[in-house]
Motif scaffolding. Structure first.
Motif: not given
Length: 481
Positions: A383-389, A430-433, A436-441
């Motif tokens: 249940t420990e939070p983890r880094r979302v990719r 929401l869950l990553t750092s 917007l351009p990188e998410i689009g890619r």
């Protein structure tokens, strides 16, 4: 000729399941295996008439999803079998129980003052026994009707039913029947179910259900009372012996006597059913002769539950809880969240539903994902939070909505693909750092303005759609956990 024509529609309606099977084959070919397995594997046809095809599904969520996303596709392919069909009707089917269990046994467990005479709807004892020897208690809730069947327990369930139904025949097909699997997967449930079924078919049958510990205790007491011979003779005259937790049977003398009893019962055509956490050959504390005799019948393993079986168990138990508790509602998203996170055993799943029910009764607060997570947190693993990719988001969204990862990254504009793609972009922001351009890619080389539009669109839809809001909350928690 006219008579033959009049009979054609009637013939068509006689086997709607066969026609629906052909429609499902076409659906699999057109939509792909992943989409078919996610949404259509459990869809059944109930009846066809007056231009309406009545289909049944397991959950309200599945009903709503099929109406919204696949109505036209299903109707088009269904018309290849029923040309006059005008529309589809999706309904949620109710679970069917092979044995209707009364409310009284549950009340008996809460009120110790009740006696077996209060349980008139079930003319069966709550404890098996023979010749003054008292067996371990039976739980009236553990019947074949309340056992949820899945891929991991199908063989064990079928074998148990066969043993129970063939009890009156001269020779049982599986003797001994040996069930094995980890804790909480249903071995004890099947032993109880066999006992209840046999006593219902033949009330005079001598049925004895024992845990290995109780067998050892009874034998030790008989030795101390110098009554071991009578003890063994009683056991050898019963009709069916069911031994649970065989891995705990210890001691060379006790094992030797049990082996003699086992041989006597089987050679005499009496049924023996044994359950343990390991296969006979892996029970190191048993001698080779015992291992060989236990493995000489049918050995059926109950494997770890997959997601579908966990979800079915939760759905069944939640429906029972909601029926008994006025106002209680457990949404599909809560069930999906629990099925994803609680992976150890059926007892864990039932315990989670009991907690949700108790929380609602005590606080009167609706059961949301946040409430469910808080209540059953100690049951969850990792249940420990983890880094979302972003890869995690693509995989989770693809699985949840039954679309291929390639479709999410493609230029296809189907609504069934666009909406999951937009939700994936929203979750990535929401869950990553990532920018917007990188998410689009990462989502098929899309422009950052497309990503921004997707985020705003999802936020707008969430403000008006409670179900979508719960779905996204579920996805967030699955990704974070």
């Amino acid at each position: 000729m006219a008579h033959a024509q009049a009979q054609a529609p009637q013939k068509q309606q006689c086997a709607p399941s066969d026609a629906w099977s052909r429609v499902k084959i076409r659906l699999r070919g057109e939509l792909g295996e992943d989409v078919y397995a996610s949404w259509f594997r459990g869809v059944e046809v109930e009846q066809v008439g007056d231009g309406v095809i009545h289909l049944t599904v397991a959950t309200r969520f599945l009903r709503n999803w099929l109406r919204t996303h696949y109505y036209e596709s299903v109707l088009r392919l269904a018309r290849s079998e029923w040309p006059t069909a005008e529309r589809l009707e999706f309904t949620v089917r109710q679970p069917h129980f092979a044995i209707e269990l009364p409310k009284e046994p549950t009340q008996e467990r809460r009120t110790p003052a009740m006696t077996t005479s209060d349980l008139t709807p079930l003319p069966m004892p709550l404890r098996t026994g023979y010749g003054g020897f008292e067996g371990s208690p039976l739980d009236p809730r553990l019947s074949f009707g309340s056992f949820v069947v899945g891929a991991s327990n199908k063989l064990a369930h079928a074998a148990a039913q066969q043993v129970a139904s063939a009890f009156s025949s001269p020779q049982s097909p599986f003797n001994p029947l040996f069930l094995h699997g980890n804790v909480g997967l249903g071995k004890t449930h099947l032993l109880h179910a066999i006992s209840w079924e046999i006593k219902q078919q033949k009330p005079e049958a001598e049925v004895l259900y024992l845990t290995a510990e109780r067998f050892m205790s009874g034998f030790v007491q008989a030795l101390r009372a110098r009554d071991a011979l009578a003890f063994k003779e009683k056991l050898r005259n019963i009709d069916i012996l069911l031994i649970d937790d065989m891995e705990f049977l210890q001691g060379p003398t006790i094992q030797q006597e049990f082996c003699h009893t086992l041989n006597s019962l089987i050679d005499g055509g009496r049924q023996v059913v044994v359950a343990a956490d390991r296969a006979p050959t892996h029970l190191d504390k048993l001698d080779k002769r015992m291992q060989s005799r236990l493995g000489g019948g049918l050995v059926a393993q109950i494997k770890a539950m997959d997601y579908d079986l966990r979800h079915q168990i939760l759905e069944r138990r939640a429906e029972e809880a909601c029926t008994d508790t006025k106002g209680l509602e457990v949404s599909e998203t809560v069930l999906a969240f629990l099925a994803e996170r609680l992976t150890e055993s059926g007892r864990e799943l039932e315990g989670a539903v009991h907690r949700l029910r108790a929380s609602y009764q005590l606080t009167d607060e609706p059961v949301t994902i946040a409430v469910a997570e808080q209540i059953v947190r100690d049951l969850m693993r990792g249940t420990e939070p983890r880094r979302v990719r972003i890869d995690d988001i693509l995989r989770t969204v693809s699985k949840h909505y039954g679309v291929n990862r390639g479709d999410l990254l493609s230029g296809r504009r189907n609504r069934s693909i666009v909406r999951p793609r937009q939700i994936g972009m929203y979750l990535a922001k929401l869950l990553t750092s990532r920018s917007l351009p990188e998410i689009g890619r990462r989502f098929g080389n899309r422009d950052h303005t497309t990503v921004l539009h997707a985020i705003r669109k999802v936020e707008q839809l969430m403000s008006d759609d409670n179900q979508l809001r719960e779905e996204i909350e579920l996805l967030k928690r699955l990704l974070r956990d």
